[in-house]
Design an enzyme around this catalytic site. Structure first.
Site, mmCIF file in Angstrom:
data_model
loop_
_atom_site.group_PDB
_atom_site.id
_atom_site.type_symbol
_atom_site.label_atom_id
_atom_site.label_comp_id
_atom_site.label_asym_id
_atom_site.label_seq_id
_atom_site.Cartn_x
_atom_site.Cartn_y
_atom_site.Cartn_z
ATOM 1 N N ARG A 40 0.866 -1.195 0.000
ATOM 2 C CA ARG A 40 0.000 0.000 0.000
ATOM 3 C C ARG A 40 0.895 1.235 0.000
ATOM 4 O O ARG A 40 0.937 1.986 -0.959
ATOM 5 C CB ARG A 40 -0.942 -0.041 1.200
ATOM 6 N N SER A 109 -12.855 -3.348 -1.422
ATOM 7 C CA SER A 109 -13.295 -2.847 -0.113
ATOM 8 C C SER A 109 -14.812 -2.718 -0.093
ATOM 9 O O SER A 109 -15.407 -2.251 -1.061
ATOM 10 C CB SER A 109 -12.699 -1.464 0.147
ATOM 11 N N LYS A 138 -5.898 5.311 8.663
ATOM 12 C CA LYS A 138 -6.583 5.778 7.455
ATOM 13 C C LYS A 138 -7.738 6.659 7.892
ATOM 14 O O LYS A 138 -8.342 6.432 8.942
ATOM 15 C CB LYS A 138 -7.115 4.572 6.669
HETATM 16 C C1 LIG Z 1 -7.512 -5.826 2.742
HETATM 17 C C2 LIG Z 1 -7.864 -4.405 2.512
HETATM 18 N N1 LIG Z 1 -9.117 -3.958 2.839
HETATM 19 C C3 LIG Z 1 -9.434 -2.653 2.634
HETATM 20 C C4 LIG Z 1 -8.494 -1.778 2.106
HETATM 21 C C5 LIG Z 1 -8.852 -0.329 1.866
HETATM 22 O O1 LIG Z 1 -8.738 -0.098 0.486
HETATM 23 P P1 LIG Z 1 -9.351 1.271 -0.114
HETATM 24 O O2 LIG Z 1 -10.771 1.349 0.237
HETATM 25 O O3 LIG Z 1 -8.965 1.335 -1.536
HETATM 26 O O4 LIG Z 1 -8.593 2.409 0.674
HETATM 27 P P2 LIG Z 1 -7.024 2.724 0.580
HETATM 28 O O5 LIG Z 1 -6.304 1.512 1.167
HETATM 29 O O6 LIG Z 1 -6.699 2.928 -0.868
HETATM 30 O O7 LIG Z 1 -6.838 3.956 1.411
HETATM 31 C C6 LIG Z 1 -7.237 -2.271 1.773
HETATM 32 N N2 LIG Z 1 -6.283 -1.427 1.249
HETATM 33 N N3 LIG Z 1 -6.926 -3.571 1.979
HETATM 34 C C1 LIG Z 2 -6.139 0.459 4.750
HETATM 35 C C2 LIG Z 2 -7.382 0.418 5.569
HETATM 36 N N1 LIG Z 2 -8.600 0.183 5.005
HETATM 37 C C3 LIG Z 2 -9.562 0.175 5.909
HETATM 38 C C4 LIG Z 2 -10.993 -0.042 5.579
HETATM 39 O O1 LIG Z 2 -11.825 0.028 6.507
HETATM 40 O O2 LIG Z 2 -11.253 -0.283 4.379
HETATM 41 S S1 LIG Z 2 -9.013 0.493 7.495
HETATM 42 C C5 LIG Z 2 -7.417 0.603 6.933
HETATM 43 C C6 LIG Z 2 -6.271 0.906 7.833
HETATM 44 C C7 LIG Z 2 -6.003 -0.235 8.773
HETATM 45 O O3 LIG Z 2 -4.846 0.070 9.527
HETATM 46 P P1 LIG Z 2 -4.629 -0.544 10.985
HETATM 47 O O4 LIG Z 2 -4.533 -2.046 10.835
HETATM 48 O O5 LIG Z 2 -3.320 0.095 11.432
HETATM 49 O O6 LIG Z 2 -5.808 -0.109 11.836
#
Ligand SMILES: Cc1ncc(COP(=O)(O)OP(=O)(O)O)c(N)n1
Ligand SMILES: Cc1nc(C(=O)O)sc1CCOP(=O)(O)O
Ligand SMILES: [Mg+2]
Length: 210
Positions: A40, A109, A138
């Site tokens: 990411r 997502s 995020k």
């Molecule tokens: C496994 C997984 N789940 C959710 C996310 C979130 O992806 P997205 O909604 O595209 O948001 P960003 O990661 O681009 O900020 C993910 N990356 N991985």
């Molecule tokens: C990349 C991302 N996506 C989300 C979603 O809800 O789709 S939450 C998230 C960040 C997760 O980070 P942490 O494990 O440090 O809480």
């Protein structure tokens, strides 16, 4: 390995890795038994993410662990990744299929049952569902306290593809996510910011496998 067997899923975060490089964190997570890695690394240049991706491809190929790329279908192709993870505002599943081929893994997502239905109908191979417990990694302003495990259960009941819970997940709270119907959990900071990412990965996987 089948997606339904993914227990511990690392999502990389160059800016939340306690000063370590993403390849260092990924190498440690692989030692700890991570089942899948997603590049990411928001906030870095395309060139830096590409060079990191080439190194992650070497590490994950040697470990026979799938490598996915967040958002960017072009980058996934450029580093010969196994697939891509697409959000609600990223390019659609159909474009990923067209560009990466039918064998590519395409995750989507989804934070609602409606989004889950749409993603499954579009041909997603799995769903990333969150933010389960909220997150500082995020901006999820709509769900500051998280969507909760009840939503995981509703989504898991609504689709026939694997659900990966994400958002504030660590070894101490992973079990309820799986009990609610997720097949595995994804983490950024629980692994990337851990003092020992290998041990953190092992603990996360054990919490899910129990
Ligand atoms: C496994 C997984 N789940 C959710 C996310 C979130 O992806 P997205 O909604 O595209 O948001 P960003 O990661 O681009 O900020 C993910 N990356 N991985
Ligand atoms: C990349 C991302 N996506 C989300 C979603 O809800 O789709 S939450 C998230 C960040 C997760 O980070 P942490 O494990 O440090 O809480
Ligand atoms: Mg995205």
């Amino acid at each position: 390995m089948n997606i339904t067997e993914w227990r511990a899923y690392l999502v990389t975060a160059a800016n939340r890795s306690a000063g370590r490089s993403t390849p260092e964190v990924v190498a440690a997570a692989l030692d700890g038994g991570v089942d899948v890695v997603q590049l990411r690394d928001k906030g870095v240049s395309d060139r830096e993410r590409y060079e990191t991706g080439l190194r992650l491809r070497e590490l994950t190929a040697d470990a026979e662990v799938p490598l996915l790329v967040n958002d960017r279908i072009d980058l996934a192709a450029a580093i010969d990744a196994d697939g891509v993870h697409l959000g609600q505002t990223d390019l659609p599943v159909s474009v990923a299929r067209e560009r990466l081929g039918d064998s590519a893994v395409v995750g989507v997502s989804a934070s609602t049952v409606e989004q889950a239905h749409e993603a499954a109908a579009a041909g997603a191979d799995y769903l990333g569902v969150g933010a389960v417990y909220g997150t500082d990694s995020k901006d999820v302003s709509g769900d500051r306290d998280g969507i909760g495990t009840e939503r995981i259960a509703a989504v898991a009941d609504a689709v026939d593809i694997p659900v990966i819970g994400i958002g504030g997940v660590d070894a101490s709270n992973a079990a309820p996510v799986v009990e609610a119907g997720a097949t595995g959990v994804a983490a950024l900071s629980a692994i990337t910011a851990a003092s020992d990412p290998a041990a953190a990965t092992e603990a996360l996987r054990a919490a899910v496998a129990e």
